[in-house]
Design a protein around this motif. Sequence first.
Motif, PDB file in Angstrom:
ATOM      1  N   GLY A 398     -11.443  27.143  10.335  1.00 15.51           N
ATOM      2  CA  GLY A 398     -12.512  27.050   9.351  1.00 15.51           C
ATOM      3  C   GLY A 398     -12.175  27.534   7.970  1.00 15.51           C
ATOM      4  O   GLY A 398     -12.818  27.138   7.004  1.00 15.51           O
ATOM      5  N   PRO A 400      -8.827  29.900   5.592  1.00 17.56           N
ATOM      6  CA  PRO A 400      -7.520  30.553   5.704  1.00 17.56           C
ATOM      7  C   PRO A 400      -7.671  31.900   6.401  1.00 17.56           C
ATOM      8  O   PRO A 400      -8.647  32.612   6.165  1.00 17.56           O
ATOM      9  CB  PRO A 400      -7.088  30.755   4.255  1.00 17.56           C
ATOM     10  N   ASP A 422      -3.473  28.669  14.343  1.00 10.89           N
ATOM     11  CA  ASP A 422      -4.265  28.618  13.112  1.00 10.89           C
ATOM     12  C   ASP A 422      -4.450  27.138  12.811  1.00 10.89           C
ATOM     13  O   ASP A 422      -3.565  26.481  12.284  1.00 10.89           O
ATOM     14  CB  ASP A 422      -3.497  29.344  12.005  1.00 10.89           C
ATOM     15  N   THR A 423      -5.617  26.617  13.182  1.00 13.71           N
ATOM     16  CA  THR A 423      -5.835  25.171  13.156  1.00 13.71           C
ATOM     17  C   THR A 423      -6.471  24.730  11.855  1.00 13.71           C
ATOM     18  O   THR A 423      -7.608  25.075  11.562  1.00 13.71           O
ATOM     19  CB  THR A 423      -6.756  24.757  14.321  1.00 13.71           C
ATOM     20  N   TRP A 425      -8.166  21.775   9.860  1.00 13.06           N
ATOM     21  CA  TRP A 425      -8.779  20.449   9.993  1.00 13.06           C
ATOM     22  C   TRP A 425     -10.111  20.457   9.273  1.00 13.06           C
ATOM     23  O   TRP A 425     -10.436  21.448   8.611  1.00 13.06           O
ATOM     24  CB  TRP A 425      -8.887  20.021  11.455  1.00 13.06           C
ATOM     25  N   GLN A 426     -10.878  19.397   9.383  1.00 13.27           N
ATOM     26  CA  GLN A 426     -12.115  19.247   8.611  1.00 13.27           C
ATOM     27  C   GLN A 426     -13.132  18.422   9.397  1.00 13.27           C
ATOM     28  O   GLN A 426     -12.764  17.705  10.336  1.00 13.27           O
ATOM     29  CB  GLN A 426     -11.830  18.480   7.311  1.00 13.27           C
ATOM     30  N   THR A 427     -14.374  18.477   8.950  1.00 13.18           N
ATOM     31  CA  THR A 427     -15.413  17.620   9.527  1.00 13.18           C
ATOM     32  C   THR A 427     -14.917  16.169   9.562  1.00 13.18           C
ATOM     33  O   THR A 427     -15.106  15.447  10.545  1.00 13.18           O
ATOM     34  CB  THR A 427     -16.691  17.696   8.665  1.00 13.18           C
ATOM     35  N   ASP A 513      -7.998  19.703  -0.215  1.00 12.07           N
ATOM     36  CA  ASP A 513      -7.370  21.020  -0.238  1.00 12.07           C
ATOM     37  C   ASP A 513      -6.038  20.950  -0.962  1.00 12.07           C
ATOM     38  O   ASP A 513      -5.362  19.925  -0.930  1.00 12.07           O
ATOM     39  CB  ASP A 513      -7.111  21.517   1.190  1.00 12.07           C
ATOM     40  N   ARG A 529      -9.537  24.848  -1.602  1.00 15.36           N
ATOM     41  CA  ARG A 529     -10.089  23.575  -2.065  1.00 15.36           C
ATOM     42  C   ARG A 529      -9.690  23.307  -3.516  1.00 15.36           C
ATOM     43  O   ARG A 529      -9.613  24.233  -4.321  1.00 15.36           O
ATOM     44  CB  ARG A 529     -11.619  23.591  -1.961  1.00 15.36           C
ATOM     45  N   ARG A 540     -18.983  25.264   4.770  1.00 14.93           N
ATOM     46  CA  ARG A 540     -18.727  24.498   3.563  1.00 14.93           C
ATOM     47  C   ARG A 540     -19.990  24.334   2.749  1.00 14.93           C
ATOM     48  O   ARG A 540     -21.021  23.954   3.282  1.00 14.93           O
ATOM     49  CB  ARG A 540     -18.260  23.129   4.024  1.00 14.93           C
TER      50      ARG A 540
HETATM   51  O1  PRX Z   1     -10.694  24.081   3.046  1.00 14.30           O
HETATM   52  C1  PRX Z   1     -10.368  23.782   4.374  1.00 14.30           C
HETATM   53  C2  PRX Z   1     -11.010  24.803   5.297  1.00 14.30           C
HETATM   54  O2  PRX Z   1     -12.244  24.249   5.684  1.00 14.30           O
HETATM   55  C3  PRX Z   1     -12.412  22.949   5.118  1.00 14.30           C
HETATM   56  C4  PRX Z   1     -13.129  22.044   6.099  1.00 14.30           C
HETATM   57  O3  PRX Z   1     -14.396  22.538   6.356  1.00 14.30           O
HETATM   58  P1  PRX Z   1     -15.317  21.875   7.452  1.00 14.30           P
HETATM   59  O4  PRX Z   1     -15.351  20.410   7.236  1.00 14.30           O
HETATM   60  O5  PRX Z   1     -16.598  22.598   7.446  1.00 14.30           O
HETATM   61  O6  PRX Z   1     -14.559  22.104   8.798  1.00 14.30           O
HETATM   62  C5  PRX Z   1     -14.334  23.423   9.235  1.00 14.30           C
HETATM   63  C6  PRX Z   1     -13.850  23.398  10.665  1.00 14.30           C
HETATM   64  C7  PRX Z   1     -12.722  22.500  10.937  1.00 14.30           C
HETATM   65  C8  PRX Z   1     -11.028  22.489   4.804  1.00 14.30           C
HETATM   66  O7  PRX Z   1     -11.026  21.481   3.826  1.00 14.30           O
HETATM   67  N1  PRX Z   1     -10.196  25.074   6.491  1.00 14.30           N
HETATM   68  C9  PRX Z   1     -10.455  24.676   7.754  1.00 14.30           C
HETATM   69  N2  PRX Z   1      -9.528  25.173   8.601  1.00 14.30           N
HETATM   70  C10 PRX Z   1      -8.656  25.889   7.853  1.00 14.30           C
HETATM   71  C11 PRX Z   1      -9.077  25.820   6.516  1.00 14.30           C
HETATM   72  N3  PRX Z   1      -8.394  26.425   5.524  1.00 14.30           N
HETATM   73  C12 PRX Z   1      -7.289  27.110   5.857  1.00 14.30           C
HETATM   74  N4  PRX Z   1      -6.838  27.222   7.122  1.00 14.30           N
HETATM   75  C13 PRX Z   1      -7.469  26.643   8.150  1.00 14.30           C
HETATM   76  N5  PRX Z   1      -7.025  26.782   9.393  1.00 14.30           N
END
Ligand code: PRX
Length: 661
Positions: A398, A400, A422-423, A425-427, A513, A529, A540
């Motif tokens: 979610g 860093p 440390d995964t 990803w995004q919505t 990002d 971001r 977010r």
């Molecule tokens: O900026 C990144 C950050 O969360 C954003 C995506 O948010 P959302 O769509 O709400 O999804 C969150 C759950 C997957 C990304 O553009 N983000 C997500 N995971 C990481 C991260 N930033 C750094 N490290 C991560 N592991």
Amino acid sequence: MSGMSQLLVEDRLFQAPKAFSKKAAISSMKQYKAMCQAFENDFDGTWARLAKETLYWKKPFKTVLDESEAPFYKWFSEGTTNASYNCTDRIIKAGLGEKTAIIFESDAGDVTRISYQELHERVCKFANGLRALGVGKGDRVVLYMAMSIEGVVAMQACARIGATHSVVFGGFSAKSLEERIVDVGATTVITADEQMRGGKQLPLKAIVDEALELGAKSIVKNVIVYKRTGSETVPFTPGRDHWMHDVSAKQSKKCEPEWVEAEHPLFVLYTSGSTGKPKGVVHATGGYLLWANLTMQWTFDLRQNDVFWCTADIGWITGHSYIAYGPLSVGGTQIVFEGLPTYPNAGRFWDMIERHKVSIFYTAPTAIRSLIKASDLNPDTHPKNYKLKSLRLLGSVGEPINPEAWMWYHKNVGGEKCPIVDTFWQTETGGHMITPLPGATPLVPGSCTLPLPGIMAAIVDETGQDMPNGQGGILVVKKPWPSMIRNIWNDPERFKKSYFPADLGGNLYLAGDGAIRNAKTAYFTITGRIDDVLNVSGHRMGTMEIESCLVAHSDVAEAAVVGRPDDLTGEAIVAYVVLKGARPEGEAAQKKALELRNWVNKEIGPIAKPKEIRFGDNLPKTRSGKIMRRLLRVLAKGEDITQDTSTLENPGILEQLKHAV
Ligand code: PRX
């Protein structure tokens, strides 16, 4: 983030523990590289093989990736399948019907277990009930529920009949809920009478009623209510409102799934962008489920005796992929938790891991940081007081994770023997993109390491040209992948502009990002971001959304919102406000700030509430009237402005905005 400077020079390396690698699905970097190579050699063929091996297809697909209407990519086009069938029937057919699917723990600590067979029965009965109410393929159903078995049942039941669900996080306001119901065009809303959080009964149904009154009632025909607390004061409109147990009561335990095309929208999930209102991210059934399943196997290395616990809420993408779909699609046993990490005390997570013998634990850096702080204040809640031996893998998601929090998690929760994934990803990505593989990848605190096989992540400059390792740039994905966002609901133009912008060539997926790859290891580190999206406690939020909300207040003339690094929440929201009347000072300013914070809380929800509000007679603007957000960010951090301010129309205003009220 305080750890950022260290993060960039971080050079500690943690090899995958031998005992872990020995049994892991992916057990070496050699194997990882071979998997990546398979995609390089035959991209479509490799995806096709995985899709056939992983999911049940009622009708097989012929085309793997259809790029004819790019960037509106289609995957596995002719195939038909059903997500609910894959998450229950298929698991039962594999002999796991009696296996525990969900261990639910309530806020108060009551535990309910449900097997795959029982889950299947409840999904089928409720799906039949939905059909009896006239809900069917392509209809949209909004869920506004707390963490519960019923929430998962409702999502699975929608999937079973081909209805597209849209879950709205239970912390959003009536207005946010109304906007989402209307945008997605939902005919049915599923909610609960109330939710329990930290020992308190909080409203859900009453907020749904408010949302309906705000305008959604013109389209919503049914409201289905899960009786959670049984509170007498909950409003109920006969005819329109139905108890969830009544909807299921007389229905058959058998329910023929609706066999939908692979591209059929499984769900729409709203998330914030840098401009405008929240975007309804559309995910397709086949590709999404494939990746939810594969990442359970690859990233989480899920084995049949694991107890998996993802602490996210089903209102977010993490709760979709790693609660409602992923763990069930692999026949896993998982925890669903209703409550808070700090109730009855900050040892709750560790206590639950001990009692339920959790082996894979997946949470957010914000939770870890707040539990570190809590255990400093109250040593009784420190993980060392609990038996956490069952753990074999930890995950982070979610935002860093700063190296300090990573090290604490590794040492105190993982006993220095559990890898941490440390995964990143995004919505929009549907599932993990860049993450360590726990049995293979040497770990570096604060780095999400390398892309999963099949994910062509890269770093480019503003024109789409590759950047060499060691130099930061824009994170993109060069090729489509099955679980990618398919569209923005009702807004294909915005989809193209947001994710496949013309200045990058129109064919690169723009994550939003910034990132940098290490010159030696080629590992990725996400630097945050590059747009006006904030990440507060892993949630977010768009700055524009908060600004529009503030200016909707009758006293506000203008507002600008920026993020500021925060040790606990990652980022904190700072709002600069110009009132229509005189600039308030002293106590009056404090009162006004409180009023405006509560306003945002009521209009959007608690997650959007500014931490700080500052008042000015104006905002720093260029002569052409553009607000200089860059300067506002510097001021929010409490730093002195060293940049040239000679282009400012009104440099004197900066002094006013230096301090919080
Ligand atoms: O900026 C990144 C950050 O969360 C954003 C995506 O948010 P959302 O769509 O709400 O999804 C969150 C759950 C997957 C990304 O553009 N983000 C997500 N995971 C990481 C991260 N930033 C750094 N490290 C991560 N592991």
